[in-house]
Design a protein around this motif. Sequence first.
Motif, PDB file in Angstrom:
ATOM      1  N   ILE A   1       0.834  -1.203   0.000  1.00  0.00           N
ATOM      2  CA  ILE A   1       0.000   0.000   0.000  1.00  0.00           C
ATOM      3  C   ILE A   1       0.869   1.254   0.000  1.00  0.00           C
ATOM      4  O   ILE A   1       0.536   2.257  -0.644  1.00  0.00           O
ATOM      5  N   HIS A   2       1.990   1.210   0.703  1.00  0.00           N
ATOM      6  CA  HIS A   2       2.872   2.385   0.785  1.00  0.00           C
ATOM      7  C   HIS A   2       3.437   2.742  -0.586  1.00  0.00           C
ATOM      8  O   HIS A   2       3.548   3.916  -0.936  1.00  0.00           O
ATOM      9  N   TYR A   3       3.781   1.740  -1.386  1.00  0.00           N
ATOM     10  CA  TYR A   3       4.271   1.966  -2.745  1.00  0.00           C
ATOM     11  C   TYR A   3       3.174   2.593  -3.603  1.00  0.00           C
ATOM     12  O   TYR A   3       3.405   3.553  -4.351  1.00  0.00           O
ATOM     13  N   ALA A   4       1.955   2.078  -3.478  1.00  0.00           N
ATOM     14  CA  ALA A   4       0.827   2.634  -4.223  1.00  0.00           C
ATOM     15  C   ALA A   4       0.591   4.091  -3.852  1.00  0.00           C
ATOM     16  O   ALA A   4       0.326   4.939  -4.710  1.00  0.00           O
ATOM     17  N   ALA A   5       0.701   4.391  -2.565  1.00  0.00           N
ATOM     18  CA  ALA A   5       0.491   5.761  -2.104  1.00  0.00           C
ATOM     19  C   ALA A   5       1.533   6.708  -2.685  1.00  0.00           C
ATOM     20  O   ALA A   5       1.216   7.841  -3.085  1.00  0.00           O
ATOM     21  N   VAL A   6       2.767   6.261  -2.747  1.00  0.00           N
ATOM     22  CA  VAL A   6       3.834   7.101  -3.301  1.00  0.00           C
ATOM     23  C   VAL A   6       3.631   7.295  -4.805  1.00  0.00           C
ATOM     24  O   VAL A   6       3.893   8.385  -5.339  1.00  0.00           O
ATOM     25  N   LYS A   7       3.160   6.286  -5.489  1.00  0.00           N
ATOM     26  CA  LYS A   7       2.896   6.429  -6.917  1.00  0.00           C
ATOM     27  C   LYS A   7       1.715   7.372  -7.174  1.00  0.00           C
ATOM     28  O   LYS A   7       1.673   8.071  -8.194  1.00  0.00           O
ATOM     29  N   ALA A   8       0.767   7.418  -6.252  1.00  0.00           N
ATOM     30  CA  ALA A   8      -0.298   8.415  -6.364  1.00  0.00           C
ATOM     31  C   ALA A   8       0.294   9.820  -6.260  1.00  0.00           C
ATOM     32  O   ALA A   8      -0.145  10.754  -6.946  1.00  0.00           O
ATOM     33  N   ALA A   9       1.310   9.957  -5.422  1.00  0.00           N
ATOM     34  CA  ALA A   9       2.013  11.241  -5.325  1.00  0.00           C
ATOM     35  C   ALA A   9       2.715  11.579  -6.633  1.00  0.00           C
ATOM     36  O   ALA A   9       2.789  12.757  -7.023  1.00  0.00           O
ATOM     37  N   THR A  10       3.207  10.565  -7.349  1.00  0.00           N
ATOM     38  CA  THR A  10       3.817  10.791  -8.659  1.00  0.00           C
ATOM     39  C   THR A  10       2.802  11.401  -9.628  1.00  0.00           C
ATOM     40  O   THR A  10       3.127  12.313 -10.390  1.00  0.00           O
ATOM     41  N   ASP A  11       1.574  10.911  -9.580  1.00  0.00           N
ATOM     42  CA  ASP A  11       0.536  11.458 -10.459  1.00  0.00           C
ATOM     43  C   ASP A  11       0.258  12.921 -10.122  1.00  0.00           C
ATOM     44  O   ASP A  11       0.085  13.755 -11.021  1.00  0.00           O
ATOM     45  N   THR A  12       0.226  13.230  -8.833  1.00  0.00           N
ATOM     46  CA  THR A  12      -0.001  14.616  -8.413  1.00  0.00           C
ATOM     47  C   THR A  12       1.157  15.507  -8.829  1.00  0.00           C
ATOM     48  O   THR A  12       0.958  16.642  -9.289  1.00  0.00           O
ATOM     49  N   LEU A  13       2.372  15.007  -8.667  1.00  0.00           N
ATOM     50  CA  LEU A  13       3.563  15.739  -9.110  1.00  0.00           C
ATOM     51  C   LEU A  13       3.460  16.045 -10.604  1.00  0.00           C
ATOM     52  O   LEU A  13       3.753  17.168 -11.050  1.00  0.00           O
ATOM     53  N   THR A  14       3.023  15.074 -11.369  1.00  0.00           N
ATOM     54  CA  THR A  14       2.890  15.237 -12.821  1.00  0.00           C
ATOM     55  C   THR A  14       1.902  16.343 -13.173  1.00  0.00           C
ATOM     56  O   THR A  14       2.187  17.224 -14.003  1.00  0.00           O
ATOM     57  N   ILE A  15       0.745  16.318 -12.542  1.00  0.00           N
ATOM     58  CA  ILE A  15      -0.299  17.297 -12.860  1.00  0.00           C
ATOM     59  C   ILE A  15       0.134  18.708 -12.464  1.00  0.00           C
ATOM     60  O   ILE A  15       0.001  19.666 -13.232  1.00  0.00           O
ATOM     61  N   GLY A  16       0.680  18.842 -11.251  1.00  0.00           N
ATOM     62  CA  GLY A  16       1.099  20.167 -10.796  1.00  0.00           C
ATOM     63  C   GLY A  16       2.232  20.743 -11.610  1.00  0.00           C
ATOM     64  O   GLY A  16       2.209  21.924 -11.992  1.00  0.00           O
ATOM     65  N   LEU A  17       3.219  19.899 -11.904  1.00  0.00           N
ATOM     66  CA  LEU A  17       4.373  20.379 -12.662  1.00  0.00           C
ATOM     67  C   LEU A  17       3.987  20.696 -14.102  1.00  0.00           C
ATOM     68  O   LEU A  17       4.520  21.644 -14.700  1.00  0.00           O
ATOM     69  N   ALA A  18       3.057  19.931 -14.658  1.00  0.00           N
ATOM     70  CA  ALA A  18       2.577  20.217 -16.021  1.00  0.00           C
ATOM     71  C   ALA A  18       1.998  21.623 -16.101  1.00  0.00           C
ATOM     72  O   ALA A  18       2.259  22.371 -17.050  1.00  0.00           O
ATOM     73  N   LYS A  19       1.218  21.994 -15.098  1.00  0.00           N
ATOM     74  CA  LYS A  19       0.597  23.315 -15.098  1.00  0.00           C
ATOM     75  C   LYS A  19       1.634  24.427 -14.875  1.00  0.00           C
ATOM     76  O   LYS A  19       1.553  25.497 -15.487  1.00  0.00           O
ATOM     77  N   GLU A  20       2.613  24.155 -14.025  1.00  0.00           N
ATOM     78  CA  GLU A  20       3.621  25.182 -13.738  1.00  0.00           C
ATOM     79  C   GLU A  20       4.566  25.407 -14.908  1.00  0.00           C
ATOM     80  O   GLU A  20       4.992  26.542 -15.155  1.00  0.00           O
ATOM     81  N   LEU A  21       4.890  24.344 -15.635  1.00  0.00           N
ATOM     82  CA  LEU A  21       5.873  24.469 -16.713  1.00  0.00           C
ATOM     83  C   LEU A  21       5.241  24.743 -18.083  1.00  0.00           C
ATOM     84  O   LEU A  21       5.962  25.067 -19.036  1.00  0.00           O
TER      85      LEU A  21
END
Length: 242
Positions: free
Chosen positions: A149-169
């Motif tokens: 579950i901890h790995y899945a949670a961190v990968k969910a953070a990867t998706d959030t990182l992707t969305i936020g960084l896409a908008k910023e860049l």
Amino acid sequence: MEPVTIITGGSRGIGAATARRLAAAGHHVAIGYRRDHDAAKAVLADIHAAGRRGVAVPADTTDPEQVAALFDAAADLGPLTSLVNNAGVTSPIGPFTELAFDDLRRVVDVNLIGYVLCAQQAARRITRGGAIVNVSSAAATLGSPGEYIHYAAVKAATDTLTIGLAKELAPRGIRVNAVAPGIIRTDIHAVSGVPDRPDRAAGRIPLGRAGEPDEVAGAIAFLLGPDASYTTGAVLRIAGGL
């Protein structure tokens, strides 16, 4: 301008398949890897055989200085155009209550801190028109109960990182996307203690089989290429229907 791409975790699995695919498509490639020198040399030889320039750099992506050194080495190939944030680890499969702190710390450090450090360097250096692809996981939405579950949670953070960084860049003309592989035939399953997991899991995958590294590499190449010029902030699922 000829594309120059950094791939972390580029000596094996999805990273190695992506390095070979991108070299064949005309990219000069810098691969970061942890410790498998022979595997890194083999990938580098294939990059050169494709007629492209390449460099293999041992780098722990959780260390800011080593990450900077990887990006500095890639600069010798030309102006950086893209990053594939791929270096990742799992931990032994098991119940959430039995998760060891050291395993938790390692998964968070490599799969989240490492991704942030590499994305930060890329955001500073990538030229307009470039792209970042983060390698997430279908686990981010499945949760991986009884496994990690901890790995899945961190990968969910990867998706959030992707969305936020896409908008910023986006105003700088830099696209950021992710791929979310399901169960792929790589060495990562041995680390989890179930090396035959791709075969065991085949029955619950709608397409009836595990995926191959090159199937993920093809999606990464698409997201880095001109056919994805209007695609940013997307998470492309490559999971056989899971």
